[in-house]
Design an enzyme around this catalytic site. Structure first.
Site, PDB file in Angstrom:
ATOM      1  N   GLY B 180       0.802  -1.223   0.000  1.00  0.00           N
ATOM      2  CA  GLY B 180       0.000   0.000   0.000  1.00  0.00           C
ATOM      3  C   GLY B 180       0.832   1.269   0.000  1.00  0.00           C
ATOM      4  N   LYS B 198       5.411  18.821  -3.093  1.00  0.00           N
ATOM      5  CA  LYS B 198       5.885  19.162  -1.749  1.00  0.00           C
ATOM      6  C   LYS B 198       6.981  20.227  -1.825  1.00  0.00           C
ATOM      7  CE  LYS B 198       4.645  14.593  -0.079  1.00  0.00           C
ATOM      8  NZ  LYS B 198       5.112  13.193   0.056  1.00  0.00           N
TER       9      LYS B 198
END
Lengths: 403, 403
Positions: B180, B198
């Site tokens: 995941g 970011k």
């Protein structure tokens, strides 16, 4: 926003660095109007305008134009008096004085409440690393479980020379003194008191409880010998001087400063030379590691500057966690596993060991490895200060994934 | 202090983690009153009270009792609409949506000014590491020179499997997807776009300038092959996906995202697995390194919680550095030294190299090591996206003591 007129108390390495940083910055909007020094005659490496220096602190405290006092002197009690007076005279204060703050934290909280003035002191703990501000603002919830770190640059420099560069302890200490990392009387640094002061401050901001330095077990590296170094090296570990505060559930916490065996792979293993490193562990974020210069004029000045700028935006510590419920209770009936080396002081019989895992004796020294309560170490602290004794902690809290 | 009633938009891994953290905390004094989801029928691992979930975001935006909206959905444009509406409806907002914020930062600043509401988004950059807050508050002066780091956990996990655990790139990617860490379409992570988003946010808070993501050279790790891995290994280095913004004096700065050869001893060398690490370099403090979990439900939830608590104390980003003078100008005529591997796309002749240090050819591939301007890489970005090409940067800024 009001312009900041600073009265600077103390003009040593840190004070002079701050003076240079503020004068060289274009966006600080602050000015150092007056500097209080002990002697006008002392030769200094930087030139300052005539009239800037004074030996009379009243010229700062009583000057209504000065709205911020920055205090960076050595003496704890003199500093407390100056800081209190300045706040009562309506000035905000920035201080880097960990001994003063650790000793007088409770009174300093009261004076802040009473006067409505703010006292900021991020520079007091870990130099340039923003530990206090982050504990206060970012880790401002009850997820925090543990703060652990290398908080003293001088002792870490010495240990780093020994474990990373293969020097003798005595040579390493001499080199640290020569470089200005350790004072000519390095007791505060190598006996752990400086780390302890920082730990006391950190603990208030980490979990909302003030514990007086005198109530905390502190043990330094002053009696480290070749035998201890060999013991650590044979196990592939370094010895570091570690300060830690650890919560056990919601109810209790403990704290202490002690040398610790540090295995490779742990965050603090690679904190070398005069650097500091702090691990913050919490329930959701697991671990955060902050690393940076823990001492020195300019790193400390950068931290003072951050606090000065924060005051410009009316920032103050809210001490939010002191209002948390429940606040955990400080306990010391916690068993540590330690290595205790001695020769004439018989630690085997002197200390009330919970259990003993190993014993060793040779012509030159003996050691015991076993479990002992922190409270028993604290009770025996006078005997443990003997020249022939050295203690070192095996980390065990959260050891299953210890970093 | 007003009690915080939260409307939560998005109930995936992060949203559910936040729900659990807030419900389990005793000192947060906040309640999640409503959760907006895409489907009420979707099976969820946690139980929630009846009536908590809704598919209609109006039930949050139009509820006068809800004074804080937390937005953690995937879609950038839908999120921007919800966040704008919520602020215009008088609510403060916390968001973890880096794609939305990086794209709409300028508008989001305007909406904050226009509405007087606050938008906090520390969770958007580096999960649990408080990068934005520290850049905004602690490094809020003009000492800052460089921010450089590993900002994406998924790509770092893959590279860590390859360089630390000796796995194939394809196996590592599959494992990351299974755990995941990487989406089934992992383009955002491995092509560098997530790191870029970011970096755009960090740059605004680091030096006060907004650069649109589309104007920045970004190169990912999707075409890494065994040949590149071997090249790095033979030189004792790892390859990491690094985002960086670097100031040159007061006048100019550059920024880019690229794979980089990382030598042992550098801080980011040991940022493994899904962790993030950020180095902040400044004039006085030299270097600070912050390290922590960069992704995952609970680490991100802890960051959201910090922002929620901060809003309780009326905290807002002041974007102080956008008012600094001078603000440096974004430039790309900066030479990098790079490794460029190819087979059919002839990079040797395609790119306007400033100089060439090495050339290599074998039956399977060729490479060039040389100097090239970032602007020329940007111009050639379509050709460089070819399947047979891989680029990697040799760090050179401040290389004399590069960490």
């Amino acid at each position: 926003m009001e312009k900041i007129n600073i009265g600077l108390v103390g003009f040593g390495t840190v004070g002079q660095a701050l003076y240079q940083v503020i004068n060289n910055s274009r966006n600080v909007h602050a000015e150092i109007k007056k500097v209080c020094v002990r002697s006008l005659e002392k030769p200094r490496s930087i030139e300052v305008p005539q009239g800037l220096l004074t030996t009379n602190v009243d010229e700062i405290v009583d000057d209504a134009d000065i709205n911020l006092v920055v205090e960076v002197i050595d003496q704890a009690d003199a500093a407390f008096e100056i800081v209190s007076r300045a706040m009562r005279a309506g000035k905000n204060v920035v201080s880097g004085n960990k001994a003063m703050i650790a000793k007088h934290l409770t009174e300093l909280l009261d004076i802040q409440k009473e006067t409505g003035r703010a006292l900021l002191y991020d520079a007091s703990s870990c130099g340039s690393i923003p530990v206090i501000r982050n504990l206060e603002e970012y880790y401002d919830n009850d997820l925090l479980l543990e703060v652990k770190g290398i908080l003293n640059g001088s002792s870490n420099y010495i240990l780093s020379r020994v474990f990373d560069h293969g020097e003798d302890y005595a040579d390493a200490l001499a080199r640290a003194q020569k470089l200005g990392f350790a004072e000519s009387n390095p007791t505060q640094d190598i006996c752990g008191f400086d780390s302890l002061n920082k730990l006391v401050i950190i603990t208030l901001h980490a979990i909302g409880v003030y514990v007086a330095p005198a109530d905390v077990f502190v043990y330094g590296i002053e009696h480290l010998t070749a035998a201890d170094i060999q013991y650590a090296r044979e196990k592939g570990m370094k010895i570091k001087l570690v300060a830690q505060v650890v919560k056990f559930g919601e109810e209790t916490f403990t704290m202490f400063v002690m040398p610790e065996f540090v295995a490779p792979g742990r965050y603090i293993y690679s904190v070398d030379d005069e650097y500091n490193g702090v691990v913050i562990r919490g329930e959701c974020y697991d671990r955060q590691f902050m690393f940076g210069k823990g001492a020195g004029g300019f790193p400390t000045a950068s931290s003072l500057l951050s606090d000065i700028m924060a005051l410009r935006h009316d920032y103050r510590y809210e001490y939010k966690k002191t209002a948390f419920s429940p606040r955990p209770e400080y306990v010391t009936d916690i068993a540590l596993k330690i290595y205790a080396r001695y020769s004439t002081t018989d630690l085997h019989t002197l200390l009330p060991w919970q259990s003993i895992d190993e014993e060793y004796r040779s012509a030159s020294h003996r050691y015991v490895v076993g479990e002992i309560l922190i409270s028993d170490l604290y009770k025996a602290r006078t005997a443990l200060a003997a020249d022939d004794v050295f203690l070192c902690n095996f980390p065990r809290f959260f050891a299953e994934r210890d970093n």
